[in-house]
Scaffold this motif. Structure first.
Motif, PDB file in Angstrom:
ATOM      1  N   HIS A 135       8.916  45.656  13.395  1.00 32.99           N
ATOM      2  CA  HIS A 135       9.928  46.354  14.203  1.00 32.99           C
ATOM      3  C   HIS A 135      10.850  45.342  14.879  1.00 32.99           C
ATOM      4  O   HIS A 135      10.389  44.325  15.405  1.00 32.99           O
ATOM      5  CB  HIS A 135       9.275  47.211  15.292  1.00 32.99           C
ATOM      6  CG  HIS A 135       8.341  48.251  14.754  1.00 32.99           C
ATOM      7  ND1 HIS A 135       8.592  48.962  13.606  1.00 32.99           N
ATOM      8  CD2 HIS A 135       7.140  48.714  15.214  1.00 32.99           C
ATOM      9  CE1 HIS A 135       7.612  49.803  13.383  1.00 32.99           C
ATOM     10  NE2 HIS A 135       6.696  49.659  14.344  1.00 32.99           N
ATOM     11  N   ALA A 191      12.740  45.722  17.602  1.00 33.30           N
ATOM     12  CA  ALA A 191      12.749  45.708  19.075  1.00 33.30           C
ATOM     13  C   ALA A 191      11.759  46.741  19.599  1.00 33.30           C
ATOM     14  O   ALA A 191      11.353  47.638  18.865  1.00 33.30           O
ATOM     15  CB  ALA A 191      14.158  46.042  19.571  1.00 33.30           C
ATOM     16  N   ARG A 199      10.556  49.931  21.628  1.00 35.09           N
ATOM     17  CA  ARG A 199      11.137  51.246  21.919  1.00 35.09           C
ATOM     18  C   ARG A 199      10.778  51.620  23.338  1.00 35.09           C
ATOM     19  O   ARG A 199       9.652  51.355  23.775  1.00 35.09           O
ATOM     20  CB  ARG A 199      10.494  52.295  21.024  1.00 35.09           C
ATOM     21  CG  ARG A 199      11.246  52.634  19.804  1.00 35.09           C
ATOM     22  CD  ARG A 199      10.601  53.887  19.261  1.00 35.09           C
ATOM     23  NE  ARG A 199      10.966  54.142  17.903  1.00 35.09           N
ATOM     24  CZ  ARG A 199      10.296  54.961  17.112  1.00 35.09           C
ATOM     25  NH1 ARG A 199       9.212  55.567  17.552  1.00 35.09           N
ATOM     26  NH2 ARG A 199      10.686  55.173  15.887  1.00 35.09           N
ATOM     27  N   GLN A 210       7.700  50.493  25.751  1.00 36.31           N
ATOM     28  CA  GLN A 210       6.564  49.848  25.081  1.00 36.31           C
ATOM     29  C   GLN A 210       6.280  48.464  25.668  1.00 36.31           C
ATOM     30  O   GLN A 210       5.120  48.115  25.943  1.00 36.31           O
ATOM     31  CB  GLN A 210       6.835  49.700  23.577  1.00 36.31           C
ATOM     32  CG  GLN A 210       6.610  50.967  22.769  1.00 36.31           C
ATOM     33  CD  GLN A 210       7.009  50.807  21.307  1.00 36.31           C
ATOM     34  OE1 GLN A 210       7.923  50.045  20.978  1.00 36.31           O
ATOM     35  NE2 GLN A 210       6.341  51.555  20.434  1.00 36.31           N
ATOM     36  N   GLY A 262       5.546  61.035  18.556  1.00 41.53           N
ATOM     37  CA  GLY A 262       6.322  60.125  17.728  1.00 41.53           C
ATOM     38  C   GLY A 262       7.037  59.029  18.500  1.00 41.53           C
ATOM     39  O   GLY A 262       7.877  58.316  17.942  1.00 41.53           O
ATOM     40  N   ALA A 263       6.716  58.874  19.793  1.00 47.07           N
ATOM     41  CA  ALA A 263       7.455  57.895  20.613  1.00 47.07           C
ATOM     42  C   ALA A 263       6.991  56.462  20.351  1.00 47.07           C
ATOM     43  O   ALA A 263       7.683  55.506  20.693  1.00 47.07           O
ATOM     44  CB  ALA A 263       7.276  58.228  22.094  1.00 47.07           C
ATOM     45  N   GLY A 264       5.825  56.321  19.737  1.00 47.98           N
ATOM     46  CA  GLY A 264       5.311  54.970  19.462  1.00 47.98           C
ATOM     47  C   GLY A 264       4.209  54.552  20.428  1.00 47.98           C
ATOM     48  O   GLY A 264       4.148  53.389  20.858  1.00 47.98           O
ATOM     49  N   LYS A 265       3.334  55.461  20.737  1.00 53.56           N
ATOM     50  CA  LYS A 265       2.257  55.155  21.684  1.00 53.56           C
ATOM     51  C   LYS A 265       1.226  54.187  21.076  1.00 53.56           C
ATOM     52  O   LYS A 265       0.723  53.313  21.752  1.00 53.56           O
ATOM     53  CB  LYS A 265       1.541  56.462  22.127  1.00 53.56           C
ATOM     54  CG  LYS A 265       2.401  57.366  22.986  1.00 53.56           C
ATOM     55  CD  LYS A 265       1.659  58.569  23.485  1.00 53.56           C
ATOM     56  CE  LYS A 265       1.414  59.604  22.413  1.00 53.56           C
ATOM     57  NZ  LYS A 265       2.623  60.212  21.855  1.00 53.56           N
ATOM     58  N   SER A 266       0.936  54.368  19.769  1.00 54.19           N
ATOM     59  CA  SER A 266      -0.123  53.546  19.150  1.00 54.19           C
ATOM     60  C   SER A 266       0.150  52.054  19.318  1.00 54.19           C
ATOM     61  O   SER A 266      -0.781  51.260  19.491  1.00 54.19           O
ATOM     62  CB  SER A 266      -0.258  53.847  17.662  1.00 54.19           C
ATOM     63  OG  SER A 266      -0.109  55.200  17.425  1.00 54.19           O
ATOM     64  N   ASP A 323       1.564  60.694  10.467  1.00 53.16           N
ATOM     65  CA  ASP A 323       2.734  59.905  10.847  1.00 53.16           C
ATOM     66  C   ASP A 323       3.571  59.607   9.617  1.00 53.16           C
ATOM     67  O   ASP A 323       3.607  58.501   9.109  1.00 53.16           O
ATOM     68  CB  ASP A 323       2.293  58.610  11.550  1.00 53.16           C
ATOM     69  CG  ASP A 323       3.504  57.806  12.001  1.00 53.16           C
ATOM     70  OD1 ASP A 323       4.522  58.430  12.358  1.00 53.16           O
ATOM     71  OD2 ASP A 323       3.437  56.554  11.975  1.00 53.16           O
ATOM     72  N   ARG A 383      10.278  62.059  12.785  1.00 52.25           N
ATOM     73  CA  ARG A 383       9.856  60.868  13.539  1.00 52.25           C
ATOM     74  C   ARG A 383      10.753  59.674  13.230  1.00 52.25           C
ATOM     75  O   ARG A 383      10.734  58.666  13.938  1.00 52.25           O
ATOM     76  CB  ARG A 383       8.388  60.553  13.247  1.00 52.25           C
ATOM     77  CG  ARG A 383       7.462  61.558  13.917  1.00 52.25           C
ATOM     78  CD  ARG A 383       6.107  61.574  13.284  1.00 52.25           C
ATOM     79  NE  ARG A 383       5.174  60.658  13.936  1.00 52.25           N
ATOM     80  CZ  ARG A 383       4.332  61.012  14.890  1.00 52.25           C
ATOM     81  NH1 ARG A 383       4.331  62.252  15.329  1.00 52.25           N
ATOM     82  NH2 ARG A 383       3.504  60.141  15.409  1.00 52.25           N
TER      83      ARG A 383
HETATM   84  N1  ATP Z   1       9.331  49.633  18.412  1.00 53.02           N
HETATM   85  C1  ATP Z   1       9.365  50.404  17.338  1.00 53.02           C
HETATM   86  N2  ATP Z   1      10.396  50.352  16.490  1.00 53.02           N
HETATM   87  C2  ATP Z   1      10.446  51.149  15.386  1.00 53.02           C
HETATM   88  N3  ATP Z   1       9.490  52.013  15.043  1.00 53.02           N
HETATM   89  C3  ATP Z   1       8.438  52.101  15.869  1.00 53.02           C
HETATM   90  C4  ATP Z   1       8.306  51.331  17.046  1.00 53.02           C
HETATM   91  N4  ATP Z   1       7.136  51.665  17.618  1.00 53.02           N
HETATM   92  C5  ATP Z   1       6.545  52.590  16.850  1.00 53.02           C
HETATM   93  N5  ATP Z   1       7.332  52.862  15.811  1.00 53.02           N
HETATM   94  C6  ATP Z   1       7.075  53.848  14.730  1.00 53.02           C
HETATM   95  O1  ATP Z   1       7.157  55.164  15.292  1.00 53.02           O
HETATM   96  C7  ATP Z   1       6.317  56.053  14.587  1.00 53.02           C
HETATM   97  C8  ATP Z   1       5.491  56.853  15.593  1.00 53.02           C
HETATM   98  O2  ATP Z   1       4.587  56.051  16.245  1.00 53.02           O
HETATM   99  P1  ATP Z   1       3.167  56.574  16.736  1.00 53.02           P
HETATM  100  O3  ATP Z   1       2.417  57.151  15.596  1.00 53.02           O
HETATM  101  O4  ATP Z   1       2.546  55.510  17.488  1.00 53.02           O
HETATM  102  O5  ATP Z   1       3.632  57.723  17.666  1.00 53.02           O
HETATM  103  P2  ATP Z   1       2.823  58.450  18.795  1.00 53.02           P
HETATM  104  O6  ATP Z   1       3.546  58.293  20.053  1.00 53.02           O
HETATM  105  O7  ATP Z   1       1.389  58.063  18.737  1.00 53.02           O
HETATM  106  O8  ATP Z   1       3.019  59.973  18.314  1.00 53.02           O
HETATM  107  P3  ATP Z   1       1.968  61.172  18.232  1.00 53.02           P
HETATM  108  O9  ATP Z   1       1.555  61.480  19.607  1.00 53.02           O
HETATM  109  O10 ATP Z   1       2.799  62.262  17.639  1.00 53.02           O
HETATM  110  O11 ATP Z   1       0.887  60.732  17.323  1.00 53.02           O
HETATM  111  C9  ATP Z   1       5.460  55.167  13.681  1.00 53.02           C
HETATM  112  O12 ATP Z   1       5.938  55.315  12.357  1.00 53.02           O
HETATM  113  C10 ATP Z   1       5.670  53.774  14.175  1.00 53.02           C
HETATM  114  O13 ATP Z   1       5.589  52.826  13.120  1.00 53.02           O
END
Ligand code: ATP
Length: 890
Positions: free
Chosen positions: A19, A21, A23, A26, A46-50, A303, A331
């Motif tokens: 990635h 930058a 999001r 993070q 889908g915000a990128g919590k993982s 995802d 997403r």
């Molecule tokens: N900084 C970033 N830049 C671009 N893509 C990102 C970034 N961080 C995470 N992502 C992408 O965003 C998508 C969603 O991330 P993730 O699965 O962590 O969401 P989540 O917040 O856990 O959502 P949910 O609660 O729906 O599972 C993934 O495909 C991940 O690769």
């Protein structure tokens, strides 16, 4: 602090995750947890919590991730190892899950030795006493609790096993904790912090808004129409689509329908084998199969960035579940459509035992409340995105107050365009349309009724038998209810519209509903309705009843208007002046529309005799209209005052040849006899009447084609019927009474009643109970049926215009019956009798039969029906030629 500088983290972000930058917040979250601070991550789907716990893992931390589902853990481990920890990377960069599904016996020991950077565990596993104590040996560890809302009893998805996570803080007080969820109300968030005893935690909130999701809510119609619509919607969505349905059997049914419609689809539900589910899942993720029809089992953690549509055919259980499921769309940030297709009664499903088992009373209340909120969402008269955000305790920041992209915003924008004034949130006075509903609810208040029964009270088909306590009050209200309904435009009487109005009355607080449970044979629950104080007031005072125009109602009204316009055009193409016809006459099931379609069907059939029949009908109608116009000039009346367009259509179809017949069609002017004569002139005549010559010629011609069978019309001996009412010698033993639709009298009995009241066959045929004109011969056979049920019939009146077999025909029928051993106490196959009379030629394809054949068969069928009825009841008729001695045929 060491290892938390943003540039170093950015480098790792690029190197391991690709990635460019961070999001949102993070970076802030990752820095906080690396510094050993507790964190709450409350970000939308889908915000990128993982990444918030995966980045620390690749930077040297051992991260234990608590996850509620084994399948979810497996999926996340698989994804991580296929990307960050791919082949060739060090083992330290790999993830593992622990638990019953783990087949590697060394996995746990390796995880405890710190050999994996990410260790996924279930809450039960993590808090089992020996595991918790062994965790102390892992250096540099932190715990991430995914789906953290499961810890809260205030949440929609409480899991008692999550509660045991409280032991973490007590057993390992120095361990940094991170709680993550996408679906938590403010109250649930507070509970998470409290339950996990987060200390001076960084609480990071993001907006719950997903601007790229276009949210729509529509109503179910019929299954066939819904399935077709889903197929169209999927095609329009142009990309991967998840269709959620409520049952496993529906996944299979809908998937096979969509496959037949040419789409690549897989079904997914809990009863499939692991391998089948895996295959469906993988094919969906890699895009080989773009559409998946699934139950909720196709779950969390999907995802796939480019899901373009989520369709719910039937609602999920709670708002939170809905929000989580639509969160799988778009997403990648591009537009995606989320469509909820529901019926109001679908929500009722979730109040059954099955869905609430295992929940405490408190929990069950929370879940049911969320179901009801989702129900309100589906019929809200407001911006859907705004509604969702407010549900999650967020004040929307849309520039214009509403999102502008959901179905409601778009519909109100188009109303504004059309009307030139603000349409959004418009309210209307629905007093006339809701008055029958309010009265029906009031009449049944001593024994509140479910919506299906209310609808029957409203449409007049209610049967009181079992519900005597309200029989009198409902019976007394019936007349008024029906009068109120008659005064409404047809579209406001439609059942779908009435259902929507009931929902609106509930929303507006004029009605309330609650669930009652019966435990007869099966435990079932249903909703019943009663009036609130404001509903009582609305019923009694004649003031306007202002209700918001719900989108569902608006769509129904628009749909009805569109169909009405189409029917107007259809009627105009037929040469009728639709503008001069009442809306009633243009209804979908009205006799005129039905007749026009029938005529068109004849014309399009490509069969010469049907085309000719259509031409004859048109010719007759022209003659009738010409007669009307001349009569109008003669009487100095408007043509429509002599005969309406729709009456001319009915006359053309039924072709009454008596004064009474034409008067039944509404012809009230003096001199209507000439119209009856005109029709009689144009119409093919029945045997025995004065004008039977052309018909005889046709029949004789046909008879010559059927070798060896004497012509049925050469013989002159006629049946002699007694005058007055004739009671059959016995009731037909096979007469079993079957009521008509909705418990009404069957059509034959309705015709009989009217005939007994002196109505002519033609008049009954013009306005039968079904609404559409029928043939007079059909009415006659109705009355013969009544006779077989033992009812007295004036036979000479019934056959006043012919239709009886001659003596020769009677003998032929008797011979045929004997030849094929007809059993009169059972139902008789008329075609077998006909074949025994006329030979096998009757079994030829209709396409190869001459018109004369058909005409003759038609006449024979009429005679067979008479013979059959007489024989069934044991009535022996007598025959005589003019001046002849009467002969009885036993
Ligand atoms: N900084 C970033 N830049 C671009 N893509 C990102 C970034 N961080 C995470 N992502 C992408 O965003 C998508 C969603 O991330 P993730 O699965 O962590 O969401 P989540 O917040 O856990 O959502 P949910 O609660 O729906 O599972 C993934 O495909 C991940 O690769």
């Amino acid at each position: 602090m060491e290892g938390t500088a943003s540039d170093g983290l950015e480098t790792a972000l690029k190197e391991y995750f690709g990635h460019a930058a961070f999001r949102g917040n993070q970076l802030e979250v990752v820095q906080a947890i690396l510094r050993g601070r507790d964190v709450g991550v409350f970000w939308t789907t889908g915000a990128g919590k993982s990444l918030c716990y995966q980045l620390p893992a690749v930077l040297g931390k051992t991260v234990l991730v608590v996850s509620p589902l084994i399948s979810l853990m497996q999926d996340q481990v698989h994804r991580f190892n296929a990307t960050v920890g791919a082949e060739g990377s060090s083992r330290r960069l790999r993830a593992v899950f622990l638990g019953s599904a783990q087949l590697d016996p060394h996995a746990e020991a390796a995880a405890l030795a710190g050999e994996y950077c990410l260790v996924y565990v279930t809450p039960e596993k993590l808090t089992s006493s020996n595991f918790l104590s062994r965790l102390r040996s892992i250096p540099n560890m932190l715990v991430a609790i995914d789906e953290a809302h499961c810890i809260s009893e205030w949440g929609h998805n409480f899991r008692p096993s999550y509660r045991s996570l409280r032991a973490l803080r007590e057993e390992l007080p120095d361990l940094p904790l991170m709680a993550l969820t996408a679906t938590a109300s403010p109250r649930v968030r507070e509970d998470i912090v409290q339950q996990l005893q987060l200390r001076e935690a960084l609480l990071s909130h993001s907006s719950f808004d997903r601007p790229n999701l276009q949210i729509r809510c529509t109503r179910k119609t019929s299954k066939a129409a819904d399935y077709r619509k889903i197929a169209q919607d999927i095609t329009a969505m142009k990309g991967s689509t998840i269709v959620y349905v409520m049952t496993q059997s529906e996944t299979e049914a809908l998937a096979s329908f969509l496959q037949n419609a040419g789409l690549k689809v897989a079904a997914y539900h809990g009863s499939l084998s692991l391998a089948e589910r895996e295959e469906a899942h993988v094919s969906f993720l890699n895009g080989q199969i773009p559409v998946i029809v699934a139950t909720v089992a196709f779950g969390m953690g999907i995802d796939k960035p480019d899901v373009r549509g989520i369709i719910h055919y039937g609602p999920p259980k709670t708002v939170e579940e809905y929000f989580q499921q639509i969160g799988r769309a778009g997403r990648d940030g591009f537009e995606a459509v989320c469509e909820l297709i529901s019926a109001d009664h679908d929500f009722q499903t979730y109040s059954s035992e099955f869905y609430l088992k295992g929940l405490s009373q408190e929990q069950s209340k929370i879940v049911q409340n969320s179901t009801q909120r989702l129900r309100a969402f589906a019929s809200t008269s407001a911006c859907r995105r705004r509604w969702l955000l407010e549900y999650f305790g967020e004040e929307p920041a849309f520039p214009s107050g509403n999102c502008g992209t959901c179905d409601w915003c778009q519909a109100s924008a188009s109303r504004t365009d059309r009307a030139g004034s603000a349409g959004a949130g418009s309210t209307r006075d629905f007093r006339a349309a809701v008055a029958p509903i309010l009265l029906a609810v009031a009449a049944s208040q001593r024994f509140p009724q479910p919506v299906t029964q209310l609808l029957t009270i409203i449409n007049g088909s209610w049967k009181p038998e079992k519900l005597m306590s309200i029989a009198a009050s409902v019976g007394a209200a019936q007349k008024e209810i029906q009068e109120m309904r008659q005064a409404l435009p047809p579209k406001m009487r439609k059942e779908k519209v009435v259902r929507e109005l009931i929902i609106s009355l509930c929303e507006a607080g004029h009605l309330r509903h609650w669930t009652v449970t019966t435990s007869r044979q099966f435990c079932s629950s249903f909703e019943v309705y009663s009036l609130t104080d404001s509903g009582q007031a609305a019923l009694k005072t004649k003031v306007p009843v202002m209700l918001p125009v719900s989108l569902a109602l608006q769509q129904l009204e628009e749909e009805e208007e569109r169909k009405l316009q189409e029917r107007r055009k259809e009627v105009a193409r037929f040469g009728l002046d639709a503008q001069k016809m009442p809306e009633e006459a243009l209804e979908e099931n009205s006799p005129v529309v039905w007749y026009i379609r029938k005529l068109q069907h004849w014309k399009d059939s490509g069969k010469a005799e049907l085309v000719r029949k259509a031409e004859q009908h048109e010719e007759l109608r022209r003659k009738i209209l010409k007669w009307r116009d001349e009569a109008a000039v003669r009487l100095r009346l408007a043509p429509a005052a002599v005969l309406s367009e729709q009456a001319a259509v009915a006359l053309t179809y039924v072709q009454p040849t008596t004064l009474e017949g034409v008067r039944s069609a509404g012809v009230r002017i003096t001199g209507a006899e000439s119209l009856a004569a005109l029709i009689a002139e144009a119409k093919p005549q029945e045997e025995g009447s004065d004008k039977d010559l052309p018909l005889k010629q046709v029949a004789q011609q046909g008879a010559q084609e059927v070798q060896g069978i004497p012509s049925p019309v050469r013989q002159r001996a006629r049946m002699q019927l007694p005058s007055g009412l004739v009671t059959p010698p016995k009731k037909w033993p096979g007469a079993i009474y079957k009521p008509g639709k909705g418990g009404t009298k069957p059509p034959w009995e309705q015709s009989y009643d009217r005939f007994c009241q002196g109505e002519s066959l033609e008049s009954i045929a013009l306005k039968p109970a079904s609404g559409r004109p029928i043939q007079t011969s059909t009415v006659r056979s109705h009355i013969m049926t009544a006779w077989t049920f033992g009812k007295p019939v004036d036979l000479s009146q019934l056959f006043q215009q012919g239709g009886l077999p001659s003596e020769t025909e009677w003998l032929q029928l008797d011979e045929a019956g004997a030849a094929i051993k007809v059993n009169f106490s059972a139902e008789i196959k008329l075609k077998e009798i006909l074949a025994a009379v006329l030979g096998d030629s009757v079994n030829r394809d209709a396409a190869v039969k001459s018109e004369a054949d058909k005409e003759m068969e038609k006449q024979w069928y009429e005679r067979i029906r008479v013979w059959e009825a007489f024989r069934k009841v044991g009535f022996s008729p007598t025959f005589a030629e003019e001046g002849d001695v009467k002969r009885q045929r036993l």
